[in-house]
Write an enzyme that holds these catalytic residues in place. Sequence first.
Site, PDB file in Angstrom:
ATOM      1  N   GLU A 150       9.571   0.822  11.005  1.00 41.63           N
ATOM      2  CA  GLU A 150      10.547   1.910  11.043  1.00 41.63           C
ATOM      3  C   GLU A 150       9.756   3.171  11.342  1.00 41.63           C
ATOM      4  O   GLU A 150       9.080   3.709  10.467  1.00 41.63           O
ATOM      5  CB  GLU A 150      11.277   1.983   9.692  1.00 41.63           C
ATOM      6  CG  GLU A 150      12.631   2.617   9.800  1.00 41.63           C
ATOM      7  CD  GLU A 150      12.717   3.866   8.971  1.00 41.63           C
ATOM      8  OE1 GLU A 150      12.566   4.963   9.562  1.00 41.63           O
ATOM      9  OE2 GLU A 150      12.952   3.749   7.750  1.00 41.63           O
ATOM     10  N   LYS A 165       0.862  -1.185   0.000  1.00 43.04           N
ATOM     11  CA  LYS A 165       0.000   0.000   0.000  1.00 43.04           C
ATOM     12  C   LYS A 165       0.890   1.223   0.000  1.00 43.04           C
ATOM     13  O   LYS A 165       1.548   1.526   0.998  1.00 43.04           O
ATOM     14  CB  LYS A 165      -0.927   0.041   1.219  1.00 43.04           C
ATOM     15  CG  LYS A 165      -2.047   1.063   0.984  1.00 43.04           C
ATOM     16  CD  LYS A 165      -2.663   1.614   2.240  1.00 43.04           C
ATOM     17  CE  LYS A 165      -2.058   2.905   2.713  1.00 43.04           C
ATOM     18  NZ  LYS A 165      -1.954   4.007   1.750  1.00 43.04           N
ATOM     19  N   GLU A 216       9.288  15.257  16.959  1.00 37.51           N
ATOM     20  CA  GLU A 216       9.969  15.288  15.665  1.00 37.51           C
ATOM     21  C   GLU A 216       9.310  16.389  14.825  1.00 37.51           C
ATOM     22  O   GLU A 216       8.108  16.309  14.539  1.00 37.51           O
ATOM     23  CB  GLU A 216       9.780  13.915  15.017  1.00 37.51           C
ATOM     24  CG  GLU A 216      10.533  13.683  13.749  1.00 37.51           C
ATOM     25  CD  GLU A 216      10.280  12.267  13.210  1.00 37.51           C
ATOM     26  OE1 GLU A 216       9.188  11.698  13.417  1.00 37.51           O
ATOM     27  OE2 GLU A 216      11.197  11.738  12.569  1.00 37.51           O
TER      28      GLU A 216
HETATM   29  C1  SIN Z   1      17.484   7.083   4.808  1.00 34.50           C
HETATM   30  O1  SIN Z   1      18.081   8.143   4.699  1.00 34.50           O
HETATM   31  O2  SIN Z   1      18.003   5.994   4.559  1.00 34.50           O
HETATM   32  C2  SIN Z   1      16.079   7.035   5.265  1.00 34.50           C
HETATM   33  C3  SIN Z   1      15.638   8.200   5.991  1.00 34.50           C
HETATM   34  C4  SIN Z   1      14.325   7.962   6.678  1.00 34.50           C
HETATM   35  O3  SIN Z   1      14.070   6.852   7.180  1.00 34.50           O
HETATM   36  O4  SIN Z   1      13.491   8.865   6.756  1.00 34.50           O
END
Ligand code: SIN
Length: 498
Positions: free
Chosen positions: A270, A195, A401
């Site tokens: 992540e 998605k 953030e």
């Molecule tokens: C990256 O720079 O590899 C990823 C950056 C992110 O996860 O926002």
Amino acid sequence: MGSIVDLPQIIGDRLDRLRETLLLRDGIFIGGEWTSGSSNERLDVLNPSTGQIIASVACATDVDAHRAIVVANDVMREWSARTATERADVLMRWYQLLLDNVDDLATILTAEQGKPLSEAKGEIAYSAAFVRWYAEEARRSYGDVIPTNRAGRRLFALRQPVGVVAAISPWNFPALMIARKVAPALAAGCGVVLKPPSEAPLSALALAELGHRAGLPPGIFNVVHGQPEIVGPVLTSSPLVRMLTFTGSTEIGKLLMAQSSTTVKRLALELGGNAPFIVFDDADIEMAVRGAIEAKFRNAGQTCVCANRLIVHSSVREEFVSQFVSAVGKLKVGDGFDPDVTIGPLIDEAAVAKVERHLHDATSQGATIAHGGHRHSLGGTYFEPTVLVGVKSSMDVTREETFGPVAPVLDFETEEEALALANSTESGLAAYFYTRDVGRVFRVGEALEFGVVGVNTGAISYEGAPFGGVKESGLGREGSRHGLDEFTELKYLCVDGI
Ligand code: SIN
């Protein structure tokens, strides 16, 4: 099933410069076919640089999402039975096609996301590098031969594909985050249902088109663009989906985690970051300034690894801030298609509102603006790159953030104080520090509670290195050999009677 969509309905600007117009798709992709899905709903895609609609993309319903999962599950049997070399060969062709089409892919990416074209080209090349890495790693997915505990018995640990993978990717890296998830999943032998983000789905569709041309079996990689509240629950509740991989906010990550618990899925998450960027008194200041510019302002500050707090030793603060402000003054804000531009617009009005809230909170508590601080005169969602000084750790700009082009500078006196400030967050994705003291490199590097630490550099990302967070920044790793393991189950095989 909806009709096959042959040509995209291009409404807007920029995309008329594509060499290969069929990379621009506006359907959903299931079983190797482009379709408008089982409803007529579509979502507009805006170019954040101009505010214009550039495409209108079909939306998947829950029925479409279910169908994609079933197809991925069926096709996976044949794909996972292929040799690792056969899977690697297809991925290598996909890698080559990404490189062959880098200009078109970057144009699509800049048009839908706004980042400068040079950054978009870099993102496509980096996405291709992930596909190549996992094409190579496919052939090195080793298990174990375990020394036996009994005569006449042999013990093995086999790596097998985890099953159908649902991937939910973010708008800030519309191509990269797909390559990081989909390439290892396919390399491991999994089927995938992706998605993509509704803000920037066109890159995902172009990647799927090229994967198809590279020879991915129809149905092994499906793309179901649609409303998150419709598609998301189907992906998280289906017992056929054995793993969910997601990049995005911690808030949504927690929701997906809870939804996935009913079917006990493997999770790779992540999530948000709050990266400290520490400059010690022995740092090379010029180098630290270059690193801070890169770590703070790439993608207009919209990356999870962006320096969110510059923590600078009081004895070098003045020198650092003076050089940093001068470097920030050279950044050029504007349309990503302008070759001189280094900072594009923010993704939408909500992103600008968050930046403004953080600035208001900080300045009302005594922080001062050393540079920028306002919406850019270009209007829209452009914002001036901003430096804030006199910042305290109680302010929202350091606790949350910001995801925008604001660099708050805090002072510290001792190494212990710097570490305490850096670690005082529930996030733990990336951290950076600058020093020339070898002992400190290891002391501080080991004490920082983050998954990724850059020492004397603001650019840490590499496909061969494990990327991921601790604490509320997530679970699992992308990139490196560990990124392939995420998509495999370890099966113990105990053979007796030999
Ligand atoms: C990256 O720079 O590899 C990823 C950056 C992110 O996860 O926002």
